[in-house]
Design a protein around this motif. Structure first.
Motif, PDB file in Angstrom:
ATOM      1  N   VAL A 102       3.686 -71.273  25.107  1.00 15.35           N
ATOM      2  CA  VAL A 102       4.448 -72.494  24.289  1.00 15.35           C
ATOM      3  C   VAL A 102       4.949 -73.312  25.305  1.00 15.35           C
ATOM      4  CG1 VAL A 102       6.089 -73.063  22.477  1.00 15.35           C
ATOM      5  CG2 VAL A 102       4.780 -70.967  22.359  1.00 15.35           C
ATOM      6  N   THR A 103       4.503 -74.745  25.076  1.00 19.62           N
ATOM      7  CA  THR A 103       5.036 -75.700  26.201  1.00 19.62           C
ATOM      8  C   THR A 103       6.645 -75.680  26.272  1.00 19.62           C
ATOM      9  OG1 THR A 103       5.141 -77.768  25.020  1.00 19.62           O
ATOM     10  CG2 THR A 103       2.891 -77.076  25.802  1.00 19.62           C
ATOM     11  N   LYS A 104       6.975 -76.207  27.249  1.00 20.59           N
ATOM     12  CA  LYS A 104       8.509 -76.393  27.630  1.00 20.59           C
ATOM     13  C   LYS A 104       8.873 -77.381  26.526  1.00 20.59           C
ATOM     14  CE  LYS A 104      11.598 -77.380  31.224  1.00 20.59           C
ATOM     15  NZ  LYS A 104      12.046 -75.967  31.681  1.00 20.59           N
ATOM     16  N   LEU A 105       8.150 -78.596  26.530  1.00 13.11           N
ATOM     17  CA  LEU A 105       8.562 -79.715  25.337  1.00 13.11           C
ATOM     18  C   LEU A 105       8.382 -79.194  24.024  1.00 13.11           C
ATOM     19  CD1 LEU A 105       6.913 -82.704  27.224  1.00 13.11           C
ATOM     20  CD2 LEU A 105       9.286 -82.055  27.389  1.00 13.11           C
ATOM     21  N   SER A 106       7.590 -78.579  23.853  1.00 14.62           N
ATOM     22  CA  SER A 106       7.566 -77.768  22.372  1.00 14.62           C
ATOM     23  C   SER A 106       8.912 -77.088  22.032  1.00 14.62           C
ATOM     24  CB  SER A 106       6.389 -77.201  22.143  1.00 14.62           C
ATOM     25  OG  SER A 106       5.003 -77.563  22.436  1.00 14.62           O
ATOM     26  N   PHE A 138       3.678 -58.619  18.497  1.00  9.72           N
ATOM     27  CA  PHE A 138       3.245 -60.097  19.090  1.00  9.72           C
ATOM     28  C   PHE A 138       3.207 -59.934  20.864  1.00  9.72           C
ATOM     29  CE2 PHE A 138       4.150 -61.492  14.826  1.00  9.72           C
ATOM     30  CZ  PHE A 138       2.792 -62.121  14.501  1.00  9.72           C
ATOM     31  N   ASP A 139       4.505 -59.258  21.164  1.00  7.09           N
ATOM     32  CA  ASP A 139       4.613 -59.185  22.573  1.00  7.09           C
ATOM     33  C   ASP A 139       3.438 -58.376  23.222  1.00  7.09           C
ATOM     34  OD1 ASP A 139       6.901 -60.821  22.959  1.00  7.09           O
ATOM     35  OD2 ASP A 139       8.527 -59.205  22.768  1.00  7.09           O
ATOM     36  N   HIS A 172       2.391 -65.112  27.069  1.00  2.17           N
ATOM     37  CA  HIS A 172       3.902 -64.964  26.977  1.00  2.17           C
ATOM     38  C   HIS A 172       4.556 -66.429  27.563  1.00  2.17           C
ATOM     39  CE1 HIS A 172       5.273 -60.884  26.199  1.00  2.17           C
ATOM     40  NE2 HIS A 172       3.739 -60.629  26.334  1.00  2.17           N
ATOM     41  N   PHE A 173       3.707 -67.121  28.234  1.00  2.00           N
ATOM     42  CA  PHE A 173       4.181 -68.387  28.824  1.00  2.00           C
ATOM     43  C   PHE A 173       3.394 -69.639  28.140  1.00  2.00           C
ATOM     44  CE2 PHE A 173       5.708 -65.548  32.127  1.00  2.00           C
ATOM     45  CZ  PHE A 173       6.943 -65.909  32.332  1.00  2.00           C
ATOM     46  N   TYR A 231       7.432 -73.845  34.051  1.00  2.00           N
ATOM     47  CA  TYR A 231       7.086 -73.171  32.871  1.00  2.00           C
ATOM     48  C   TYR A 231       8.177 -73.041  31.743  1.00  2.00           C
ATOM     49  CZ  TYR A 231       2.867 -71.497  35.425  1.00  2.00           C
ATOM     50  OH  TYR A 231       1.900 -71.520  36.338  1.00  2.00           O
ATOM     51  N   GLY A 232       7.757 -73.118  30.484  1.00  2.00           N
ATOM     52  CA  GLY A 232       8.715 -72.794  29.459  1.00  2.00           C
ATOM     53  C   GLY A 232       9.469 -71.566  29.196  1.00  2.00           C
ATOM     54  N   ASP A 233      10.535 -71.283  28.898  1.00  2.00           N
ATOM     55  CA  ASP A 233      10.881 -70.040  28.687  1.00  2.00           C
ATOM     56  C   ASP A 233       9.976 -69.059  27.925  1.00  2.00           C
ATOM     57  OD1 ASP A 233      12.503 -67.679  28.393  1.00  2.00           O
ATOM     58  OD2 ASP A 233      13.861 -68.559  26.981  1.00  2.00           O
ATOM     59  N   SER A 234       9.590 -67.946  28.530  1.00  3.62           N
ATOM     60  CA  SER A 234       8.575 -67.043  27.985  1.00  3.62           C
ATOM     61  C   SER A 234       9.158 -66.289  26.841  1.00  3.62           C
ATOM     62  CB  SER A 234       8.007 -65.846  28.981  1.00  3.62           C
ATOM     63  OG  SER A 234       9.264 -64.931  29.396  1.00  3.62           O
ATOM     64  N   GLU A 235      10.458 -66.307  26.724  1.00  2.00           N
ATOM     65  CA  GLU A 235      11.083 -65.625  25.308  1.00  2.00           C
ATOM     66  C   GLU A 235      11.328 -66.661  24.399  1.00  2.00           C
ATOM     67  OE1 GLU A 235      14.165 -63.091  26.717  1.00  2.00           O
ATOM     68  OE2 GLU A 235      12.839 -61.300  27.195  1.00  2.00           O
ATOM     69  N   HIS A 285      13.937 -68.249  23.881  1.00  2.71           N
ATOM     70  CA  HIS A 285      15.129 -67.434  23.495  1.00  2.71           C
ATOM     71  C   HIS A 285      16.089 -68.920  22.799  1.00  2.71           C
ATOM     72  CE1 HIS A 285      18.604 -64.972  24.317  1.00  2.71           C
ATOM     73  NE2 HIS A 285      19.285 -65.848  24.180  1.00  2.71           N
TER      74      HIS A 285
END
Lengths: 369, 369
Positions: free
Chosen positions: A255-259, A246-247, A252-253, A64-68, A70
């Motif tokens: 947005v894709t990792k590659l994006s 928004f949170d 929360h997860f 999964y992409g970083d949920s934050e 960051h």
């Protein structure tokens, strides 16, 4: 059997979509598009560094992409000169506008926008059971700041929406004029300032990051100038308090990792962005020159598209649009009174523009006004 | 200044998140994770064909993805043997669950689920102002079909949620038992059947596609067995009427172009999926063998993770979890009574499993129960 009841608001919604995509048009008409100039995408593409970063990260998409988000927030904070806590990341501005409507709107709330402004925003407003109040554009084809303000003061809406630069007309206001507008809006009305086309506008268009107000959210995207429409990634800027909202409801997860990787890499390659912006400016000029040569009235634009006033009525402009599409050139046009005399052509490559303008020329010469 | 009021429901929500991601844990603790076995991802990764397809399509990400996800729906329809109209695509099951809650739930509606079941679903329910009624798992650590049914008949909820196989326990019911359950639920209650782990389960677990009910939606994903968690793409299956509902509120251009391409390519490589499923089955066996060797009670699983009953209380299991994390092994554990005696370890590579089980062994030997 219809199944369990939808909620009352959802049941009242039409089953329409805000925009019919080009692939859908191709499937419906059977016509293969030769030029894709209807969705304000950037055919100059993402930076070669972004393409390389996506290919390099492809084996890692099992996580999964970083949920934050960051790293991206950190990069944006540095780039914009605003704290990370003032930035929210989402699945494009479309996704963030949907979340914003859910955060603030209750059934029956009023929302002020311009007649002919962003249909996807209106779609998200409708899904909350809120009521749209639409103000005509001004005589210079700008969203009417005075008209919007007067109506806000009159109806006391929960939200007022404004795009600067504007879509679909490409017109814009200066940062000073926008700031005056913002300061005149009452504190209990949220201002959605959509700056999707901010990068392509004159430097004097965007208010500084220091313009933070408790009732202001600004929206930007990697879909336009950065050439990442297909990656679905945008951001909102506002006070830490507003951004924290928004949170409470976002995926929360989501947005894709590659994006995330693509956006970070795109932001780091400002040379490529500058090169793209120059190409967009040249393409805009070319469309304007060609359109003027046909006796049409293109509207000077701060975006990556040009609205072309066909100097006739809706029927005429619709005929032009339909004919363009039949010949494989995907463009769009506004549908509402006041704007519907125009067609809208995105800035393509030189080849795309030449093709589209040749087709346009042929059509204009054949159709008598 | 706090800014405009959030809607009443949103204002009442906590600012918590359903899951703290591994990157967040790394940033908070400063400990670099050596094994990532907490999010039920697939370290066997996507098919090499998927990796190649992503790299090949990277230059094309300047266009939006197809708003209708046509090619993927066509491929899924063929693969599953169900019409395209029975399939909706979304940003992972998480995204689709959020949309489902928005489609059906009004404030005050009741939703029946299991105590300890999917927190992200509960999060989306709360955002609609609906009320969760939670039923304990049965004595065999399964979601209790009889308990859920009795409660549905008792409280008349708008939605009942059931995962088969289950997360976080890994247990499952047969297709026949699930079908009986579905047929016993009243027509005005929507059944959410979460089949995220369907591919890793015995063939007798999933009801046939022919099981269409007006009040049934089934959810599947490319995040688990297909190794595409970071691409955020899942799908819902239901009657054309129920599936059409998603078009009223979804972010029509929300699924990334690369995610659509990745999913189509992954689906076409069933040989790679078979290979992954074999590796997952072997990894599951290895975790179970190692855990049993430590005197623990792993629960037989139909998923890509194993819940391990530590044969003590919540405090003990939490201590094990904390210690694992401190040593760089990311796992999770259920937090609720009845399940909180367990830790949950995803199936990793042989190397990951060996590392995690070695660390677990060391901890178990050092902590006296």
């Amino acid at each position: 059997m219809a199944g369990p009841d939808l909620s009352a608001i959802i049941a009242s919604l039409p089953a329409t979509v805000p925009f019919v995509g080009p692939e859908v048009i191709e499937r419906k008409t059977g016509i293969k598009l030769r030029a894709r100039l209807g969705a304000n995408e950037s055919p100059f593409g993402p930076s070669p560094k972004v393409i390389a970063a996506i290919a390099e990260a492809a084996p890692d998409v099992w996580t999964y992409g970083d949920s934050e988000n960051h790293e991206l927030k950190e990069a944006l904070a540095r780039h914009l000169g605003t704290p990370m806590e003032t930035i929210a990341i989402g699945e494009g501005i479309d996704g963030l506008l949907g979340l914003t409507c859910r955060l603030y709107l209750e059934p029956g709330d009023k929302v002020v926008t311009s007649l002919g402004a962003y249909p996807t925003f209106n779609y998200h407003v409708a899904a909350q059971g809120a009521e749209l109040v639409k103000i005509p554009y001004d005589e210079k084809d700008r969203e009417s700041l005075s008209g919007l303000l007067d109506t806000v003061l009159d109806v006391g809406p929960k939200i007022v929406y404004l795009a600067n630069p504007d879509n679909p007309m490409g017109t814009w206001w200066s940062a000073d004029e926008i700031t005056h507008f913002i300061d005149a809006i009452p504190a209990d009305t949220l201002i959605i300032l959509d700056e999707a086309y901010g990068e392509t506008a004159p430097a004097s268009t965007l208010p500084p990051m220091a313009l933070m107000r408790p009732n202001l959210l600004r929206y930007r995207t990697f879909s336009k100038a950065y050439g990442l429409a297909g990656m679905r990634i945008g951001y909102a800027i506002g006070t830490p308090h507003a951004i924290a909202g928004f949170d409470r409801i976002r995926n929360h997860f989501g947005v894709t990792k590659l994006s995330q990787i693509a956006a970070v890499t795109a932001l780091a390659d400002q040379d490529y962005l500058a090169q793209t912006l120059a190409a967009i400016a040249a393409g805009r000029d070319e469309i304007i020159t060609r359109a003027r040569g046909l006796g049409l009235k293109p509207i000077v634009s701060a975006t990556n598209f040009v609205a072309i006033d066909c100097d006739a009525d809706d029927t005429y402009a619709t005929m032009v649009l339909t004919e363009m599409q039949a010949r494989g050139v995907f463009i769009r046009k506004p549908a509402v009174p006041g704007l519907n005399r125009c067609i809208r052509m995105s800035v393509g490559t030189q080849k795309d523009i030449a093709l589209a303008c040749d087709v346009l020329e042929d059509i204009i010469r054949k159709i008598s006004r």
